[in-house]
Design an enzyme around this catalytic site. Structure first.
Site, PDB file in Angstrom:
ATOM      1  N   SER A  73       0.779  -0.904  -0.032  1.00 24.10           N
ATOM      2  CA  SER A  73      -0.118   0.078   0.021  1.00 24.10           C
ATOM      3  C   SER A  73       0.814   1.639   0.021  1.00 24.10           C
ATOM      4  O   SER A  73       1.810   2.061  -0.603  1.00 24.10           O
ATOM      5  CB  SER A  73      -1.215  -0.289   1.203  1.00 24.10           C
ATOM      6  OG  SER A  73      -2.277   0.496   1.162  1.00 24.10           O
TER       7      SER A  73
ATOM      8  N   ASP B 106      -6.151  -3.617  -2.399  1.00 23.56           N
ATOM      9  CA  ASP B 106      -5.322  -4.036  -1.743  1.00 23.56           C
ATOM     10  C   ASP B 106      -4.621  -4.761  -1.035  1.00 23.56           C
ATOM     11  O   ASP B 106      -5.039  -5.428  -0.422  1.00 23.56           O
ATOM     12  CB  ASP B 106      -5.717  -2.226  -0.677  1.00 23.56           C
ATOM     13  CG  ASP B 106      -4.496  -1.929   0.447  1.00 23.56           C
ATOM     14  OD1 ASP B 106      -3.103  -1.895   0.485  1.00 23.56           O
ATOM     15  OD2 ASP B 106      -4.265  -0.096   0.481  1.00 23.56           O
TER      16      ASP B 106
END
Length: 727
Positions: free
Chosen positions: A61, A207
């Site tokens: 991320s 993610d």
């Protein structure tokens, strides 16, 4: 004797231990966490200052963003400058800068108020896979990493790198060790619900925090002997601290990542270093606290285990981990290639690119062109990369057609109440069918009910692939109230109906304006609604030659901070075309916007002229309301001629956030000076008068909301509540 022996051993063994340490490979593991992840930059600054060599980086991320940029050759100081200077509000949105979108799309902002649109595909409602497509974030990554476009294997970066994403169908971690670096990072940061997933091959990726928020095992698989782990996970909040949707989203992400984070941290050994910067209750969207996050990252390394740091440090000459390996790449473009899955022709996309063949890549101009292409509303994603083929540089532009459809429904609402029994409202909708043919034709229909009723339909047909020239036939039906004033007293209120159609020929002027020449034919009638029963109702016929020039460079249509807007309309009603009588009418409007800090000023000049004694109830300008001779009710002044100059001031009271849902609050006021009059024997003339208002405004999802008080030298006073555009 014993102390002397220890000293000798230290002198002899320390170089040996340090030499051994210099041969050990160190991996850096950077976790996800939104804005909290900017603490990674502070850690990197200390790593460089302490001369700790990094041999591999694994990130998830925001950790993939910072780690990927660092691995690609950016220094910690450069990353800090990028974080502090980046326009996060724009980057974390899909909207191009308003100055870059085509002028046709700018007009949509003024017609209807609700910012959110419903999209349709062949008549069926289409729902997006995320609140944001990540368009601007993708472009930012492409620009920052353009020098890596010829790197397929991530082991060939200045520092070997891995990015971690999650397969949303299986929940499995997907580790990128090759491919297109910006795309890998974009997949790693695709927070579900917020950003749409990234499709690579047959996988739909989101993610990486859902599977490996702290990818320690990924770094170990890269052949390192020890790891520095930076965990910036958000601590869980108590029930009393969960006060907004942002708090709930933050807490949900924390709960989802907690288990896999603890599993990875449990594998750390005595030679590894765990850093957990003291970020307090900083949220994942707190991009206004960048400096604080970086400082917390720096402090975390200063406060860490001294012996471990000594083992990690290198005796080599300081110089960071990168040895200045990031090239400044401005390749000469030999070819431009379009890969397009949208409705419009490839040539339409190509004509919106200003990059010259045989010239160095112009990154700044290319970014603006990407915004223009995306701003056409045909595509869900627009990106680019530079591909090297046989020593030729190819600018590859990919456009993905909107999965949710390219037909748009927008709703509108305009409500004004003067708190004295006078109300004014309009409810409207527009439906736009995009991409009717490969040139990008569109069919726009507007419907509106309320004080100002309207049915308008236009078929807009570009005549070239660059959408410069166009033809636009239309039909138009509208009805509104017009109040006639004699000797400065209202005597009759007419309901005016006008219907007809016509055709316009025009040319767009870059993205800033357009010029139109049109022919139109109208029929109409004005019937007495309220007032003197002896006042005659009448019908009329009009036929116009119309010339219209428009300009718009404002950065925001509701509360602009920069730019200008202008409009000049001249029209001649000509008996030779079928009109009852000849008359000419012209109107000029101009606003210029200036800002300093949180303060904004608008300077405006307005003028309207009618050169004959055509009836006021047939053709007049409607004024009144905040900023348009304040103190009078909305559209309460009808005159065939007017002059007005004005100054509007407002100040933003609260800092904006960095998410699509934002409610900035403004305090301001206006001062207007001018005159409204007719040239007939009845002599309606306000004379030159001053007017002003004080107001509080908010930019809501439905449009601008104003609460204000207006007054003028004619003795009129009014309280206003406006939901809708007023200036």
């Amino acid at each position: 004797m014993f102390k002397r022996l220890v000293f000798v051993l230290l002198v002899v063994l320390t170089p040996l231990l340090q030499a051994q340490a210099d041969q050990l490979r160190t991996g850096l593991v950077l976790s996800g966490g939104g804005a909290r992840g900017l603490a990674h930059i502070g850690v990197l600054k200390q790593i460089e200052e302490l001369n700790i060599p990094i041999h591999a980086i694994a990130g998830t991320s925001m950790g993939a963003v910072i780690g990927g940029l660092y691995a690609a050759g950016y220094s910690a100081d450069e990353l800090q400058a990028i974080a502090l200077e980046l326009d996060w509000v724009n980057t974390l949105s899909d909207n191009p800068m308003r100055e870059d979108i085509p002028y046709r799309r700018k007009q949509d902002d003024r017609d209807f108020l609700v910012k959110q649109r419903l999209t349709f595909d062949r008549g069926r409602l289409g729902l997006p896979l995320g609140l944001l497509q990540g368009q601007n974030l993708t472009l930012a990554l492409e620009t920052l990493l353009v020098h890596t476009n010829d790197v397929e294997n991530f082991d060939r970066l200045p520092i070997p790198f891995r990015a971690v994403a999650t397969d949303i169908a299986t929940g499995e971690a997907v580790v990128f060790d090759q491919g297109h670096l910006p795309q890998a990072i974009r997949a790693s940061i695709a927070l579900p619900g917020f950003f749409s997933p990234v499709k690579i091959g047959d996988r739909l990726l989101v993610d990486g925090v859902l599977s490996k928020n702290v990818p320690v095992d990924v770094a170990r698989s890269m052949g390192v002997d020890r790891v520095i782990v930076v965990d910036i996970g958000t601590p869980l909040k108590s029930a009393s601290d969960l006060n907004s949707i942002l708090d709930i989203m933050d807490q949900t992400t924390t709960l989802l990542t907690r288990a896999n984070t603890e599993k990875q941290l449990a594998t750390l050994g005595p030679n590894d270093l765990l850093l957990q910067p003291a970020l307090g209750d900083m949220g994942f969207s707190s991009f206004s606290e960048i400096a604080e996050a970086i400082a917390a990252g720096e402090q975390s390394l200063r406060d860490s285990n001294g012996q471990t740091l000594l083992a990690l440090r290198s005796q080599a000459e300081p110089g960071g981990n990168l040895a200045s390996t990031r090239p400044v790449r401005t390749p000469v473009i030999d070819e431009i290639r379009i890969i397009n899955s949208g409705k419009v022709s490839d040539q339409v996309v190509r004509n919106l690119l200003r990059q010259e063949i045989g010239e160095p890549l112009n990154i700044e101009r290319l970014e603006k062109d990407m915004g223009t292409i995306y701003g056409t509303d045909y595509f869900s994603r627009v990106n680019y990369e530079i591909v090297n083929e046989d020593e030729r540089n190819v600018l590859l532009v990919r456009t993905s057609g909107r999965e949710t459809g390219t037909d748009y429904l927008r709703l509108g609402l305009n409500l004004v109440d003067d708190f004295r029994g006078g109300s004014y409202f309009n409810i409207g909708a527009s439906y736009r069918v995009n991409g009717v043919n490969p040139l990008g034709a569109e069919w726009l229909t507007r419907l509106q009910i309320g004080q100002h009723q309207l049915v308008y339909s236009e078929f807009y047909q570009p005549l070239d692939f660059g959408s410069r020239y166009f033809v636009a036939p239309f039909i138009d039906v509208e009805s509104q109230n017009v109040e006639v004033i004699i000797d400065n007293d209202p005597v009759v209120d007419y309901r005016q109906l006008r219907y007809g159609g016509g055709i316009n020929l025009g040319r767009q002027i870059a993205n800033n304006g357009e010029v139109r020449f049109g022919l139109s034919r109208y029929w109409g009638e004005s019937k007495v609604r309220v007032g003197d029963p002896d006042s005659p109702s009448f019908s009329f016929e009009e036929a116009f030659y119309t010339l219209q020039l428009e300009r718009d460079t404002l950065d925001n249509v509701n509360f602009p901070r920069a730019g200008d807007e202008g409009k000049l309309v001249w029209r001649l009603s000509e008996p030779d075309l079928g009109a009852n009588e000849r008359y000419r009418q012209a109107e000029f409007k101009y606003n210029r916007v200036f800002s300093l800090g949180a303060n904004t000023w608008q300077l405006g000049a307005f003028l309207g002229r009618t050169d004959s004694k055509v009836d006021v109830a047939q053709s007049s300008f409607l004024l009144g309301g905040i900023g348009r001779f304040s103190g009078f009710r909305q559209n309460g002044l009808a005159g065939q001629n007017y002059n007005m100059g004005r100054v509007i001031y407002y100040r933003q009271l609260n800092p904006g956030n960095f998410l699509p849902v934002s409610l900035p609050l403004y305090l301001g006021g206006s001062f207007e000076y001018g005159r409204v009059y007719n040239k007939d024997d009845d002599g309606f003339d306000t004379g030159y008068m001053g007017a002003g208002s004080l107001m509080v405004g908010m930019d809501t999802l439905l449009g601008p909301l104003f609460l204000g008080f207006g007054a003028n030298q004619e003795g009129e006073r009014a309280l206003y509540m406006n939901l809708g555009q007023t200036f």
